[in-house]
Design a protein around this motif. Structure first.
Motif, PDB file in Angstrom:
ATOM      1  N   TRP A   1       0.808  -1.224   0.000  1.00 14.94           N
ATOM      2  CA  TRP A   1       0.000   0.000   0.000  1.00 14.94           C
ATOM      3  C   TRP A   1       0.841   1.274   0.000  1.00 14.94           C
ATOM      4  CZ3 TRP A   1       0.101   3.918   3.448  1.00 14.94           C
ATOM      5  CH2 TRP A   1       0.590   3.667   4.729  1.00 14.94           C
ATOM      6  N   THR A   2       2.049   1.204   0.561  1.00 16.98           N
ATOM      7  CA  THR A   2       2.883   2.413   0.604  1.00 16.98           C
ATOM      8  C   THR A   2       3.282   2.873  -0.798  1.00 16.98           C
ATOM      9  OG1 THR A   2       4.782   0.964   0.910  1.00 16.98           O
ATOM     10  CG2 THR A   2       3.896   2.013   2.882  1.00 16.98           C
ATOM     11  N   LYS A   3       3.172   1.967  -1.758  1.00 17.38           N
ATOM     12  CA  LYS A   3       3.553   2.324  -3.134  1.00 17.38           C
ATOM     13  C   LYS A   3       2.337   2.464  -4.038  1.00 17.38           C
ATOM     14  CE  LYS A   3       8.093   0.136  -2.922  1.00 17.38           C
ATOM     15  NZ  LYS A   3       8.022  -0.391  -1.545  1.00 17.38           N
ATOM     16  N   GLY A   4       1.133   2.264  -3.473  1.00 15.85           N
ATOM     17  CA  GLY A   4      -0.049   2.280  -4.346  1.00 15.85           C
ATOM     18  C   GLY A   4      -1.247   2.979  -3.729  1.00 15.85           C
ATOM     19  N   THR A   5      -1.003   4.014  -2.914  1.00 19.63           N
ATOM     20  CA  THR A   5      -2.107   4.723  -2.245  1.00 19.63           C
ATOM     21  C   THR A   5      -2.044   6.214  -2.580  1.00 19.63           C
ATOM     22  OG1 THR A   5      -2.145   3.106  -0.469  1.00 19.63           O
ATOM     23  CG2 THR A   5      -3.157   5.213   0.006  1.00 19.63           C
ATOM     24  N   THR A   6      -3.229   6.804  -2.779  1.00 23.30           N
ATOM     25  CA  THR A   6      -3.307   8.202  -3.213  1.00 23.30           C
ATOM     26  C   THR A   6      -4.322   8.953  -2.352  1.00 23.30           C
ATOM     27  OG1 THR A   6      -2.875   7.406  -5.459  1.00 23.30           O
ATOM     28  CG2 THR A   6      -3.702   9.666  -5.261  1.00 23.30           C
ATOM     29  N   GLY A   7      -4.062  10.235  -2.111  1.00 23.78           N
ATOM     30  CA  GLY A   7      -5.003  11.065  -1.357  1.00 23.78           C
ATOM     31  C   GLY A   7      -5.995  11.755  -2.291  1.00 23.78           C
ATOM     32  N   PHE A   8      -7.255  11.860  -1.845  1.00 21.58           N
ATOM     33  CA  PHE A   8      -8.295  12.518  -2.647  1.00 21.58           C
ATOM     34  C   PHE A   8      -9.060  13.521  -1.793  1.00 21.58           C
ATOM     35  CE2 PHE A   8      -7.532   8.494  -4.773  1.00 21.58           C
ATOM     36  CZ  PHE A   8      -7.401   8.900  -6.097  1.00 21.58           C
ATOM     37  N   MET A   9      -9.533  14.582  -2.462  1.00 24.90           N
ATOM     38  CA  MET A   9     -10.322  15.612  -1.779  1.00 24.90           C
ATOM     39  C   MET A   9     -11.808  15.343  -2.014  1.00 24.90           C
ATOM     40  SD  MET A   9      -8.142  18.944  -3.028  1.00 24.90           S
ATOM     41  CE  MET A   9      -8.537  20.046  -1.662  1.00 24.90           C
ATOM     42  N   ILE A  10     -12.559  15.307  -0.914  1.00 23.90           N
ATOM     43  CA  ILE A  10     -14.010  15.095  -1.013  1.00 23.90           C
ATOM     44  C   ILE A  10     -14.694  16.277  -0.323  1.00 23.90           C
ATOM     45  CG2 ILE A  10     -15.934  13.524  -0.474  1.00 23.90           C
ATOM     46  CD1 ILE A  10     -13.906  11.952  -1.976  1.00 23.90           C
ATOM     47  N   PHE A  11     -15.654  16.866  -1.007  1.00 23.82           N
ATOM     48  CA  PHE A  11     -16.391  18.000  -0.441  1.00 23.82           C
ATOM     49  C   PHE A  11     -17.858  17.601  -0.271  1.00 23.82           C
ATOM     50  CE2 PHE A  11     -12.714  19.767  -2.561  1.00 23.82           C
ATOM     51  CZ  PHE A  11     -12.278  20.772  -1.713  1.00 23.82           C
ATOM     52  N   PRO A  12     -18.236  17.097   0.925  1.00 24.28           N
ATOM     53  CA  PRO A  12     -19.640  16.710   1.123  1.00 24.28           C
ATOM     54  C   PRO A  12     -20.557  17.943   1.051  1.00 24.28           C
ATOM     55  CG  PRO A  12     -18.222  15.875   2.880  1.00 24.28           C
ATOM     56  CD  PRO A  12     -17.417  16.857   2.110  1.00 24.28           C
ATOM     57  N   PRO A  13     -21.802  17.794   0.595  1.00 24.96           N
ATOM     58  CA  PRO A  13     -22.379  16.547   0.080  1.00 24.96           C
ATOM     59  C   PRO A  13     -21.836  16.226  -1.305  1.00 24.96           C
ATOM     60  CG  PRO A  13     -23.951  18.360  -0.113  1.00 24.96           C
ATOM     61  CD  PRO A  13     -22.756  18.920   0.572  1.00 24.96           C
ATOM     62  N   HIS A  14     -21.587  14.949  -1.538  1.00 22.20           N
ATOM     63  CA  HIS A  14     -20.997  14.493  -2.797  1.00 22.20           C
ATOM     64  C   HIS A  14     -21.713  13.196  -3.155  1.00 22.20           C
ATOM     65  CE1 HIS A  14     -17.161  14.156  -5.350  1.00 22.20           C
ATOM     66  NE2 HIS A  14     -17.937  13.148  -5.710  1.00 22.20           N
ATOM     67  N   GLU A  15     -22.175  13.093  -4.380  1.00 24.16           N
ATOM     68  CA  GLU A  15     -22.974  11.931  -4.770  1.00 24.16           C
ATOM     69  C   GLU A  15     -22.233  10.621  -4.487  1.00 24.16           C
ATOM     70  OE1 GLU A  15     -24.477  12.190  -8.750  1.00 24.16           O
ATOM     71  OE2 GLU A  15     -25.458  10.226  -8.584  1.00 24.16           O
ATOM     72  N   GLY A  16     -22.907   9.695  -3.816  1.00 24.56           N
ATOM     73  CA  GLY A  16     -22.326   8.388  -3.520  1.00 24.56           C
ATOM     74  C   GLY A  16     -21.552   8.344  -2.213  1.00 24.56           C
ATOM     75  N   PHE A  17     -21.304   9.521  -1.629  1.00 26.99           N
ATOM     76  CA  PHE A  17     -20.528   9.590  -0.380  1.00 26.99           C
ATOM     77  C   PHE A  17     -21.471   9.898   0.776  1.00 26.99           C
ATOM     78  CE2 PHE A  17     -18.537  12.242   2.859  1.00 26.99           C
ATOM     79  CZ  PHE A  17     -17.409  11.513   3.183  1.00 26.99           C
ATOM     80  N   GLU A  18     -21.346   9.149   1.863  1.00 26.45           N
ATOM     81  CA  GLU A  18     -22.161   9.497   3.039  1.00 26.45           C
ATOM     82  C   GLU A  18     -21.477   9.075   4.330  1.00 26.45           C
ATOM     83  OE1 GLU A  18     -25.779   7.332   3.831  1.00 26.45           O
ATOM     84  OE2 GLU A  18     -25.192   5.752   2.449  1.00 26.45           O
ATOM     85  N   ALA A  19     -21.807   9.803   5.402  1.00 26.50           N
ATOM     86  CA  ALA A  19     -21.352   9.406   6.729  1.00 26.50           C
ATOM     87  C   ALA A  19     -22.300   8.330   7.217  1.00 26.50           C
ATOM     88  CB  ALA A  19     -21.364  10.600   7.669  1.00 26.50           C
ATOM     89  N   GLY A  20     -21.747   7.191   7.603  1.00 22.42           N
ATOM     90  CA  GLY A  20     -22.582   6.083   8.067  1.00 22.42           C
ATOM     91  C   GLY A  20     -22.714   6.084   9.569  1.00 22.42           C
ATOM     92  N   ARG A  21     -22.534   4.915  10.143  1.00 21.03           N
ATOM     93  CA  ARG A  21     -22.773   4.705  11.571  1.00 21.03           C
ATOM     94  C   ARG A  21     -21.937   5.639  12.458  1.00 21.03           C
ATOM     95  NH1 ARG A  21     -21.167   0.291  15.489  1.00 21.03           N
ATOM     96  NH2 ARG A  21     -19.621  -0.469  14.023  1.00 21.03           N
ATOM     97  N   LEU A  22     -22.579   6.166  13.492  1.00 19.99           N
ATOM     98  CA  LEU A  22     -21.862   6.893  14.542  1.00 19.99           C
ATOM     99  C   LEU A  22     -21.403   5.852  15.564  1.00 19.99           C
ATOM    100  CD1 LEU A  22     -21.106   9.379  16.362  1.00 19.99           C
ATOM    101  CD2 LEU A  22     -23.480   9.362  17.148  1.00 19.99           C
ATOM    102  N   HIS A  23     -20.089   5.769  15.802  1.00 21.66           N
ATOM    103  CA  HIS A  23     -19.570   4.805  16.785  1.00 21.66           C
ATOM    104  C   HIS A  23     -19.653   5.442  18.168  1.00 21.66           C
ATOM    105  CE1 HIS A  23     -17.769   1.825  13.969  1.00 21.66           C
ATOM    106  NE2 HIS A  23     -17.782   2.873  13.167  1.00 21.66           N
ATOM    107  N   GLU A  24     -20.483   4.912  19.032  1.00 19.97           N
ATOM    108  CA  GLU A  24     -20.607   5.479  20.377  1.00 19.97           C
ATOM    109  C   GLU A  24     -19.436   5.034  21.243  1.00 19.97           C
ATOM    110  OE1 GLU A  24     -22.377   7.726  21.462  1.00 19.97           O
ATOM    111  OE2 GLU A  24     -24.123   7.870  20.148  1.00 19.97           O
ATOM    112  N   LYS A  25     -18.817   5.976  21.935  1.00 21.16           N
ATOM    113  CA  LYS A  25     -17.664   5.659  22.773  1.00 21.16           C
ATOM    114  C   LYS A  25     -18.001   5.903  24.247  1.00 21.16           C
ATOM    115  CE  LYS A  25     -14.701   8.641  21.073  1.00 21.16           C
ATOM    116  NZ  LYS A  25     -15.739   9.537  20.525  1.00 21.16           N
ATOM    117  N   VAL A  26     -17.168   5.311  25.129  1.00 23.26           N
ATOM    118  CA  VAL A  26     -17.389   5.550  26.560  1.00 23.26           C
ATOM    119  C   VAL A  26     -16.863   6.921  26.975  1.00 23.26           C
ATOM    120  CG1 VAL A  26     -17.416   3.108  27.211  1.00 23.26           C
ATOM    121  CG2 VAL A  26     -15.243   4.356  27.228  1.00 23.26           C
TER     122      VAL A  26
END
Ligand SMILES: Cc1cc2nc3c(=O)[nH]c(=O)nc-3n(C[C@H](O)[C@H](O)[C@H](O)COP(=O)(O)OP(=O)(O)OC[C@H]3O[C@@H](n4cnc5c(N)ncnc54)[C@H](O)[C@@H]3O)c2cc1C
Length: 391
Positions: free
Chosen positions: A191-216
């Protein structure tokens, strides 16, 4: 070395302390009680803190922010985290995200994020790295197996990339107005040789925030899943060269580590202050418990460890401000601060006796918040393993 803070640093320290104790502490105590599944983000507090300057404080002056030094950021984050690490983290996470972006983004890309951030007190930034099957592997590359590391995929189609997959535990995933997401552009190599950063500006089609992980703990600092379903990202929203995410990331590691360290220190100070205050008031055996030697010695041990952690943090912050990027120092400081924090949190519960575990007393929250820091700014094991080669 001069340990005296400047007049400006002292003023910021007092401003942050007043806001933390008078506004953050009582309001977050109430917000945290909201039931699981409900939004507990402290929108109003975050806005009021922004009006005092905390939103822009850690953004470099060259990019329109206040350009506070790393040491000044640490002083302020400690104070704010005494009141609420959940709210303090909102500011310091955003500063860290902007530092990371500056390391990899073009001026045009930065112009789409930083001015909007500075204008909007509720502008939050997501950093999306962790996935269900890729946690520490993102920090300690397991290059023997190309299947290790991020699995979120990005496939080039003409002048777009199409992203599919998910991220997990992403801070402020539902609040973020901009997200830096790291995706695999080549699955045939480590992965260190095959990973790229992308910019996402919500709302963006197909992108959504899913489950909220509840913490203690840190209950008002939310973590979400992020879901990507055929998310089309234009080539101009790619950060840096294709497959080169790892290069830009290295240059900001110390800033991210120090930010989590200062948060740890603030919670540790709250533990110390609560223990000391209670030990002076609580009478058993005919005198305040601080006058019993064993409790007195425990409080001195707490004080010693707290001062040692702060001194090392200030030294680390100072060296970063001087242009020294000493990975082993920054990572060792984070490990020391987290161990100090969890020692102090546990001992504060002990000093408070049975009241220490009661929900209507303030100490149990410190204990719940403290354990979060084991997993933020990298785990202790990751920090140790990444520091070792620099010994
Ligand atoms: C409050 C909070 C906020 C977060 N915010 C974000 C965020 O904004 N963005 C984001 O991308 N992620 C975020 N995370 C996720 C966080 O970065 C990961 O939880 C962390 O990197 C550890 O990964 P993991 O949980 O998968 O644990 P694992 O990687 O499964 O590790 C489990 C244990 O094994 C140890 N371990 C793993 N591999 C090794 C090894 N090779 N050698 C020795 N020991 C090892 C670890 O140190 C740990 O003790 C957040 C997490 C929390 C709790």
């Amino acid at each position: 070395m001069d340990f005296e803070l400047s007049e400006e640093q002292k003023s910021l320290q007092i401003l942050a302390r007043k806001f933390a104790m008078e506004e953050m502490l009582p309001e977050v105590a109430e917000l945290e009680k909201r039931p699981d599944g409900e939004d507990k983000f402290a929108y109003d507090l975050v806005k009021r803190g922004a009006a005092l300057g905390f939103h822009s404080l850690g953004v470099p002056a060259a990019h329109g922010g206040d350009g506070a030094s790393v040491l000044t950021q640490c002083v302020v984050v400690e104070e704010l985290s005494v009141g609420s690490p959940s709210v303090s983290k909102v500011y310091s996470h955003n500063w860290k995200a902007i530092a990371g972006l500056i390391a990899v983004a073009t001026p045009e890309q930065l112009a789409r994020v930083v001015p909007a951030y500075l204008e909007d007190p509720l502008y939050c930034i997501g950093i999306a790295i962790t996935e269900p099957n890729a946690g520490s592997d993102n920090a300690l590359p397991f290059d023997a197996d190309p299947a290790a590391g991020p699995a979120l995929s990005a496939v080039r189609e003409g002048d777009h990339y199409v992203l599919n997959g998910m991220k997990q535990f992403i801070a402020m995933g539902a609040q973020a107005k901009y997200v830096t997401a790291f995706a695999r552009t080549d699955r045939s190599v480590p992965w260190t040789k095959g990973t790229t950063g992308f910019m996402i500006f919500p709302p963006h089609e197909g992108f959504e925030a899913g489950r909220l992980h509840e913490k203690v703990g840190l209950r008002c600092y939310p973590q979400h899943d992020l879901i990507f379903r055929d998310v089309r990202v234009p080539v101009e929203d790619r950060l840096g060269e294709e497959d080169r995410f790892q290069e830009g990331r290295r240059s900001v590691t110390n800033v991210g580590t120090v930010e989590a360290t200062a948060t740890s220190l603030g919670i540790a100070r709250r533990a110390h202050d609560l223990a000391l205050g209670y030990a002076r008031e609580r009478v058993q055996g005919g005198k305040p418990i601080i006058e019993h030697d064993l409790i007195g010695a425990l409080l001195l041990e707490m004080f010693t460890r707290l001062e040692a952690a702060r001194t090392l943090l200030w030294r680390t912050a100072w060296s970063i401000d001087e242009g020294v990027h000493d990975q082993k120092l920054a990572r060792a400081t984070k490990v020391l601060a987290v161990e100090t924090l969890n020692y102090l949190a546990a001992k504060a519960v002990e000093v408070w006796g049975g009241m220490g575990v009661m929900k209507d007393a303030p100490v149990e929250k410190v204990y719940r918040d403290a354990i979060q820091l084991y997993h933020m700014g990298n785990t202790n094991q990751v920090n140790v393993l990444k520091a070792l080669p620099h010994l």
